[in-house]
Scaffold this motif. Sequence first.
Motif, PDB file in Angstrom:
ATOM      1  N   GLU A  46      -9.300   5.731   2.339  1.00 34.28           N
ATOM      2  CA  GLU A  46      -9.191   4.814   1.195  1.00 34.28           C
ATOM      3  C   GLU A  46     -10.536   4.567   0.536  1.00 34.28           C
ATOM      4  O   GLU A  46     -10.602   4.289  -0.657  1.00 34.28           O
ATOM      5  CB  GLU A  46      -8.646   3.440   1.649  1.00 34.28           C
TER       6      GLU A  46
ATOM      7  N   GLU B  58       0.992   4.159  -2.810  1.00 32.06           N
ATOM      8  CA  GLU B  58       0.692   5.577  -2.537  1.00 32.06           C
ATOM      9  C   GLU B  58       1.840   6.460  -3.040  1.00 32.06           C
ATOM     10  O   GLU B  58       1.609   7.564  -3.527  1.00 32.06           O
ATOM     11  CB  GLU B  58       0.451   5.839  -1.040  1.00 32.06           C
TER      12      GLU B  58
ATOM     13  N   GLU C 112      -6.546   1.776  -4.941  1.00 35.55           N
ATOM     14  CA  GLU C 112      -7.297   2.208  -3.761  1.00 35.55           C
ATOM     15  C   GLU C 112      -8.284   1.129  -3.331  1.00 35.55           C
ATOM     16  O   GLU C 112      -8.478   0.883  -2.143  1.00 35.55           O
ATOM     17  CB  GLU C 112      -8.044   3.520  -4.020  1.00 35.55           C
TER      18      GLU C 112
ATOM     19  N   HIS D 171      -6.677  -1.351  -1.282  1.00 37.73           N
ATOM     20  CA  HIS D 171      -6.461  -0.870   0.089  1.00 37.73           C
ATOM     21  C   HIS D 171      -7.765  -0.964   0.885  1.00 37.73           C
ATOM     22  O   HIS D 171      -7.762  -1.294   2.071  1.00 37.73           O
ATOM     23  CB  HIS D 171      -5.955   0.579   0.097  1.00 37.73           C
TER      24      HIS D 171
ATOM     25  N   GLN E 111       0.831  -1.206   0.000  1.00 34.11           N
ATOM     26  CA  GLN E 111       0.000   0.000   0.000  1.00 34.11           C
ATOM     27  C   GLN E 111       0.871   1.265   0.000  1.00 34.11           C
ATOM     28  O   GLN E 111       0.657   2.182  -0.790  1.00 34.11           O
ATOM     29  CB  GLN E 111      -0.934  -0.001   1.214  1.00 34.11           C
TER      30      GLN E 111
HETATM   31 FE   LIG Z   1      -4.762   4.197  -0.843  1.00 35.91          FE
END
Ligand SMILES: [Fe+2]
Length: 235
Positions: A75, A8, A109, A112, A4
């Motif tokens: 998220e 990002e 995303e 996540h 993650q």
């Molecule tokens: Fe994220």
Amino acid sequence: MAEQISQEGMHNQSYQYIIETIIPPERRSQVYDFWRTDKVLKDRCQFIATLYQKYIDNATPENYFVALLADFLLEGLYFYNGFIYFYNLASRMLMPGSADIFKMINRDELSHVRLYQKLIPEARKVFPHSIEQIYSMFDMAVEHECRWTNHIVGNNILGITESSTEQYTKYLANIRLRSIGLDPLYPEPKYSKSPYTHLERFSDTKKEAHTKANFFEATVTSYVMSSGLSGWDEI
Ligand SMILES: [Fe+2]
């Protein structure tokens, strides 16, 4: 979580790339510093940041749960109206390259979100918290997200209205709550469906949920991890 964090980092690079491609140098710092002068944006960022800060200042199990939930909101709720903006443009053949970038960020995303969908129900068994608190955090996040989207997009882009923004954000909150085993916060029927289903072919996050292109006809832009991929030896 390491995955993650690395994703990002790539997203930041992508946002920077878009900004530096489309905004002339003399106006870039205005974009990066917008939060300093725009109160709506600052409030929206501060709402999430304060929840993390609470844990940093006072590392209790209660505050740890709040920080986990803040990440789930970040998220699962924030960003999505921004993605929709670019899918709307792409539906009219505007900035399709940017939409492709957002398609991949969107896919990340959602991975996540899935991580937190597993984490939060487990955390609920371990850390002290109240359901009212979860609902009030969701409600506040929805309010910030709608206020910001109405402020920056409003009714000025074809395909997005203040009412579609509200419907979409509350719809997202409902499905995120359901995914962690809670009832929807907005029970009215209109909040059980997305106003943007017609844009799903641009987001490409349904079905197998990975961005795909015909290998031989398009530039391959995704880094799909597949277990059953065969045929490489022949190539
Ligand atoms: Fe994220």
